[in-house]
Design a protein around this motif. Structure first.
Motif, PDB file in Angstrom:
ATOM      1  N   LEU A   1      -6.243   9.887  11.074  1.00 15.29           N
ATOM      2  CA  LEU A   1      -6.608   9.010   9.967  1.00 15.29           C
ATOM      3  C   LEU A   1      -5.541   9.081   8.880  1.00 15.29           C
ATOM      4  O   LEU A   1      -4.928  10.127   8.654  1.00 15.29           O
ATOM      5  N   ILE A   2      -5.336   7.955   8.178  1.00 13.55           N
ATOM      6  CA  ILE A   2      -4.433   7.931   7.028  1.00 13.55           C
ATOM      7  C   ILE A   2      -5.183   7.359   5.833  1.00 13.55           C
ATOM      8  O   ILE A   2      -6.200   6.668   5.983  1.00 13.55           O
ATOM      9  N   CYS A   3      -4.687   7.663   4.640  1.00 17.05           N
ATOM     10  CA  CYS A   3      -5.337   7.235   3.405  1.00 17.05           C
ATOM     11  C   CYS A   3      -4.367   6.370   2.607  1.00 17.05           C
ATOM     12  O   CYS A   3      -3.216   6.769   2.381  1.00 17.05           O
ATOM     13  N   LEU A   4      -4.824   5.197   2.189  1.00 14.09           N
ATOM     14  CA  LEU A   4      -3.977   4.224   1.500  1.00 14.09           C
ATOM     15  C   LEU A   4      -4.548   3.846   0.142  1.00 14.09           C
ATOM     16  O   LEU A   4      -5.760   3.775  -0.030  1.00 14.09           O
TER      17      LEU A   4
ATOM     18  N   TYR B   1       0.836  -1.196   0.000  1.00 18.06           N
ATOM     19  CA  TYR B   1       0.000   0.000   0.000  1.00 18.06           C
ATOM     20  C   TYR B   1       0.869   1.243   0.000  1.00 18.06           C
ATOM     21  O   TYR B   1       1.871   1.309   0.709  1.00 18.06           O
ATOM     22  N   GLU B   2       0.459   2.230  -0.801  1.00 17.31           N
ATOM     23  CA  GLU B   2       1.077   3.548  -0.759  1.00 17.31           C
ATOM     24  C   GLU B   2       0.211   4.438   0.117  1.00 17.31           C
ATOM     25  O   GLU B   2      -1.014   4.341   0.099  1.00 17.31           O
ATOM     26  N   VAL B   3       0.849   5.319   0.879  1.00 16.29           N
ATOM     27  CA  VAL B   3       0.112   6.134   1.836  1.00 16.29           C
ATOM     28  C   VAL B   3       0.207   7.598   1.455  1.00 16.29           C
ATOM     29  O   VAL B   3       1.245   8.064   0.966  1.00 16.29           O
ATOM     30  N   ALA B   4      -0.891   8.332   1.620  1.00 16.20           N
ATOM     31  CA  ALA B   4      -0.859   9.775   1.425  1.00 16.20           C
ATOM     32  C   ALA B   4       0.131  10.388   2.402  1.00 16.20           C
ATOM     33  O   ALA B   4       0.364   9.862   3.496  1.00 16.20           O
ATOM     34  N   ASN B   5       0.695  11.520   2.042  1.00 15.75           N
ATOM     35  CA  ASN B   5       1.845  12.093   2.714  1.00 15.75           C
ATOM     36  C   ASN B   5       1.596  12.533   4.146  1.00 15.75           C
ATOM     37  O   ASN B   5       2.523  12.818   4.885  1.00 15.75           O
ATOM     38  N   ASN B   6       0.339  12.587   4.565  1.00 15.45           N
ATOM     39  CA  ASN B   6       0.044  13.127   5.896  1.00 15.45           C
ATOM     40  C   ASN B   6      -1.156  12.405   6.502  1.00 15.45           C
ATOM     41  O   ASN B   6      -1.899  11.709   5.807  1.00 15.45           O
ATOM     42  N   SER B   7      -1.322  12.574   7.794  1.00 17.43           N
ATOM     43  CA  SER B   7      -2.527  12.090   8.459  1.00 17.43           C
ATOM     44  C   SER B   7      -3.439  13.285   8.739  1.00 17.43           C
ATOM     45  O   SER B   7      -2.980  14.429   8.788  1.00 17.43           O
ATOM     46  N   CYS B   8      -4.715  13.020   8.907  1.00 12.10           N
ATOM     47  CA  CYS B   8      -5.682  14.050   9.290  1.00 12.10           C
ATOM     48  C   CYS B   8      -6.477  13.519  10.477  1.00 12.10           C
ATOM     49  O   CYS B   8      -7.173  12.502  10.346  1.00 12.10           O
ATOM     50  N   ASP B   9      -6.348  14.159  11.616  1.00  2.00           N
ATOM     51  CA  ASP B   9      -7.084  13.766  12.823  1.00  2.00           C
ATOM     52  C   ASP B   9      -6.866  12.297  13.164  1.00  2.00           C
ATOM     53  O   ASP B   9      -7.779  11.594  13.605  1.00  2.00           O
TER      54      ASP B   9
ATOM     55  N   VAL C   1      -7.889   4.643   7.040  1.00  2.00           N
ATOM     56  CA  VAL C   1      -7.632   3.784   8.198  1.00  2.00           C
ATOM     57  C   VAL C   1      -7.309   4.632   9.418  1.00  2.00           C
ATOM     58  O   VAL C   1      -6.603   5.642   9.312  1.00  2.00           O
ATOM     59  N   ASN C   2      -7.836   4.233  10.568  1.00  2.00           N
ATOM     60  CA  ASN C   2      -7.377   4.763  11.837  1.00  2.00           C
ATOM     61  C   ASN C   2      -6.434   3.704  12.429  1.00  2.00           C
ATOM     62  O   ASN C   2      -6.893   2.665  12.901  1.00  2.00           O
ATOM     63  N   PRO C   3      -5.114   3.936  12.381  1.00  2.00           N
ATOM     64  CA  PRO C   3      -4.171   2.898  12.827  1.00  2.00           C
ATOM     65  C   PRO C   3      -4.242   2.601  14.319  1.00  2.00           C
ATOM     66  O   PRO C   3      -3.776   1.541  14.753  1.00  2.00           O
ATOM     67  N   THR C   4      -4.820   3.502  15.095  1.00  2.00           N
ATOM     68  CA  THR C   4      -4.908   3.276  16.543  1.00  2.00           C
ATOM     69  C   THR C   4      -6.072   2.356  16.892  1.00  2.00           C
ATOM     70  O   THR C   4      -5.922   1.398  17.656  1.00  2.00           O
ATOM     71  N   THR C   5      -7.248   2.643  16.333  1.00  2.00           N
ATOM     72  CA  THR C   5      -8.433   1.818  16.624  1.00  2.00           C
ATOM     73  C   THR C   5      -8.593   0.670  15.637  1.00  2.00           C
ATOM     74  O   THR C   5      -9.410  -0.220  15.852  1.00  2.00           O
TER      75      THR C   5
ATOM     76  N   GLY D   1      -3.572  12.516  -2.552  1.00  2.00           N
ATOM     77  CA  GLY D   1      -3.600  13.496  -1.476  1.00  2.00           C
ATOM     78  C   GLY D   1      -4.764  13.221  -0.542  1.00  2.00           C
ATOM     79  O   GLY D   1      -5.760  12.617  -0.934  1.00  2.00           O
ATOM     80  N   PHE D   2      -4.634  13.661   0.695  1.00  2.00           N
ATOM     81  CA  PHE D   2      -5.686  13.437   1.692  1.00  2.00           C
ATOM     82  C   PHE D   2      -5.728  14.631   2.620  1.00  2.00           C
ATOM     83  O   PHE D   2      -4.709  15.056   3.167  1.00  2.00           O
ATOM     84  N   GLY D   3      -6.913  15.223   2.757  1.00  2.00           N
ATOM     85  CA  GLY D   3      -7.028  16.401   3.600  1.00  2.00           C
ATOM     86  C   GLY D   3      -8.419  16.553   4.175  1.00  2.00           C
ATOM     87  O   GLY D   3      -9.276  15.665   4.031  1.00  2.00           O
ATOM     88  N   LYS D   4      -8.655  17.684   4.808  1.00  2.00           N
ATOM     89  CA  LYS D   4      -9.910  17.915   5.517  1.00  2.00           C
ATOM     90  C   LYS D   4     -10.441  19.315   5.221  1.00  2.00           C
ATOM     91  O   LYS D   4      -9.688  20.300   5.255  1.00  2.00           O
ATOM     92  N   ASP D   5     -11.721  19.375   4.905  1.00  2.00           N
ATOM     93  CA  ASP D   5     -12.427  20.651   4.802  1.00  2.00           C
ATOM     94  C   ASP D   5     -12.648  21.141   6.236  1.00  2.00           C
ATOM     95  O   ASP D   5     -13.474  20.591   6.972  1.00  2.00           O
ATOM     96  N   ILE D   6     -11.894  22.171   6.643  1.00  2.00           N
ATOM     97  CA  ILE D   6     -11.936  22.587   8.051  1.00  2.00           C
ATOM     98  C   ILE D   6     -13.206  23.366   8.385  1.00  2.00           C
ATOM     99  O   ILE D   6     -13.486  23.619   9.552  1.00  2.00           O
ATOM    100  N   ILE D   7     -13.989  23.744   7.378  1.00  2.00           N
ATOM    101  CA  ILE D   7     -15.253  24.432   7.632  1.00  2.00           C
ATOM    102  C   ILE D   7     -16.358  23.417   7.927  1.00  2.00           C
ATOM    103  O   ILE D   7     -17.084  23.526   8.926  1.00  2.00           O
ATOM    104  N   ASN D   8     -16.477  22.397   7.073  1.00  2.00           N
ATOM    105  CA  ASN D   8     -17.529  21.390   7.240  1.00  2.00           C
ATOM    106  C   ASN D   8     -17.062  20.157   8.003  1.00  2.00           C
ATOM    107  O   ASN D   8     -17.891  19.327   8.401  1.00  2.00           O
ATOM    108  N   GLY D   9     -15.741  20.011   8.187  1.00  2.00           N
ATOM    109  CA  GLY D   9     -15.213  18.858   8.908  1.00  2.00           C
ATOM    110  C   GLY D   9     -15.213  17.572   8.111  1.00  2.00           C
ATOM    111  O   GLY D   9     -15.092  16.491   8.686  1.00  2.00           O
ATOM    112  N   THR D  10     -15.328  17.650   6.781  1.00  2.00           N
ATOM    113  CA  THR D  10     -15.353  16.448   5.949  1.00  2.00           C
ATOM    114  C   THR D  10     -13.949  16.136   5.436  1.00  2.00           C
ATOM    115  O   THR D  10     -13.150  17.037   5.159  1.00  2.00           O
ATOM    116  N   PHE D  11     -13.661  14.840   5.291  1.00  2.00           N
ATOM    117  CA  PHE D  11     -12.359  14.386   4.808  1.00  2.00           C
ATOM    118  C   PHE D  11     -12.439  14.119   3.308  1.00  2.00           C
ATOM    119  O   PHE D  11     -13.453  13.616   2.808  1.00  2.00           O
ATOM    120  N   LYS D  12     -11.333  14.434   2.597  1.00  2.00           N
ATOM    121  CA  LYS D  12     -11.367  14.340   1.140  1.00  2.00           C
ATOM    122  C   LYS D  12     -10.070  13.756   0.571  1.00  2.00           C
ATOM    123  O   LYS D  12      -9.027  14.419   0.622  1.00  2.00           O
TER     124      LYS D  12
END
Length: 364
Positions: A102-105, A92-100, A117-121, A150-161
């Motif tokens: 969460l990581i994206c693969l 699996y290749e992973v997006a360059n960053n985590s958000c809250d 994926v949430n690697p903790t839970t 890429g993986f990020g978050k809409d900080i206004i609506n709180g949605t992940f993209k």
């Protein structure tokens, strides 16, 4: 005397994720509280304020060429602990960053679905291939034509993209409708589908680069005449460019990162690595760090390039060595201009490295 539940909530917010997962079993009220989004967001804020991020190692390949899923490393520990996952032996290749937390693969061989994926839970959610990935399956793309997720978050609506941004001319795509140099695809979890962002950017981007997320936007380097930063605002899904006056047509020795939730650009110059931080309010760049690469090389007795990962202990830099095999992490103190080896793998392994804060957050 029984404590009021609001007092219990404040106590629970300060606990780590593993303890909270056990405390869900105490009562229905505790379970409801711990699973609520408002509690999870407050717990994450406390986690960020109280300590350094953990380091995640993804798609670990050892000297026998077997592939593990993930390992996690707590700074200060000499051991990277394997995270048990439902998949094994998948690159699996992973997006360059985590958000809250969460990581994206995405599967490099396109034989398995994309995942958040949430690697903790160990919570995960799969989502389908994008048009880019389907084109990649049908066309023989050269290495220099590749794009990275890429993986990020809409900080206004709180949605992940999750986002794919790629140059249209490299895939011979008909792009006459919007006259843009890139194609942008954004995944919408609410409808479980990809959609095109129109109009896309008129600036082609450097292929193979990993986009960097900061402050509600994803960022790429452009290739036109001078090197600039192309940014996608994940709320209104619009593009803008920022000039980097300190970069002068560099072919190598520069990159992007996120330090303290600020977009940063680093460049190698005369034996030093300069790190510039972007001020989004004033639209200006400020030189934040100057790292003597000769001192670092002599300190750990190896030839390397370094990539900043995070600010730790409030002022020091956590950096990764640019070795082909092996995982080495350094902590650089800008005040004393000294560095120490924070972690080195005891076996011959290689992996993508990113920082994350443990959280309870998932995507509904």
């Amino acid at each position: 005397m029984e404590l009021p539940h609001d007092v219990i909530e404040h106590i629970l917010e300060k606990l780590d994720v593993k303890a909270l997962l056990k405390f869900k079993l105490v009562s229905k009220q505790w379970n409801f509280t711990i699973q609520s989004r408002w509690f999870q967001e407050r717990q994450l804020i406390h986690r960020k304020q109280s300590g350094n991020p953990d380091v995640l190692l993804v798609s670990v390949c050892d000297k026998s060429y077997s592939i593990e899923a993930m390992r996690t490393l707590v700074l200060g520990s000499s051991v990277a602990v394997k995270i048990l996952t439902p998949w094994e032996n998948t690159l699996y290749e992973v997006a360059n960053n985590s958000c809250d937390g969460l990581i994206c693969l995405n599967d490099a061989l396109l034989s398995n679905p994309n995942m958040v994926v949430n690697p903790t839970t160990r919570w995960l959610r799969t989502f389908p291939y994008s048009t880019y990935q389907l084109l990649k399956m049908r066309r023989e793309l050269k290495l220099w034509q590749r794009a990275n997720l890429g993986f990020g978050k809409d900080i206004i609506n709180g949605t992940f993209k999750p986002v794919w941004l790629y140059n249209s001319y490299e895939l011979c795509l008909d792009n006459k409708n919007n006259n843009a140099a890139t194609v942008c695809e954004v995944f919408d979890f609410s409808i479980d589908a990809w959609r095109l962002v129109v109009p896309a950017s008129t600036y082609p981007i450097i292929p193979c680069q990993h986009p960097v997320y900061s402050d509600g936007s994803l960022h790429w380097f452009t290739t036109k005449t001078e090197t600039m930063v192309l940014s996608l605002d994940l709320h209104n899904e619009s593009f803008k460019v920022s000039k980097t006056p300190f970069l002068h047509h560099q072919v190598f020795g520069f990159g992007m990162c996120n330090l303290d939730d600020r977009l940063c650009v680093y460049e190698e110059k005369w034996g030093n690595q300069l790190i510039w931080s972007f001020d989004p309010q004033h639209k200006t760049w400020k030189k934040k760090y100057s790292i003597d690469l000769i001192i670092i090389t002599s300190s750990i007795d190896t030839c390397l390039t370094v990539k900043p990962l995070a600010v730790v202990d409030k002022e020091k830099l956590l950096m990764v060595c640019g070795a082909d095999f092996g995982v080495e992490l350094l902590i650089y103190d800008p005040k004393t201009k000294s560095c120490e080896l924070a972690f080195t793998s005891k076996e011959h392994i290689t992996a993508d490295r990113l920082c994350y804060f443990q959280s309870l957050i998932s995507i509904v």
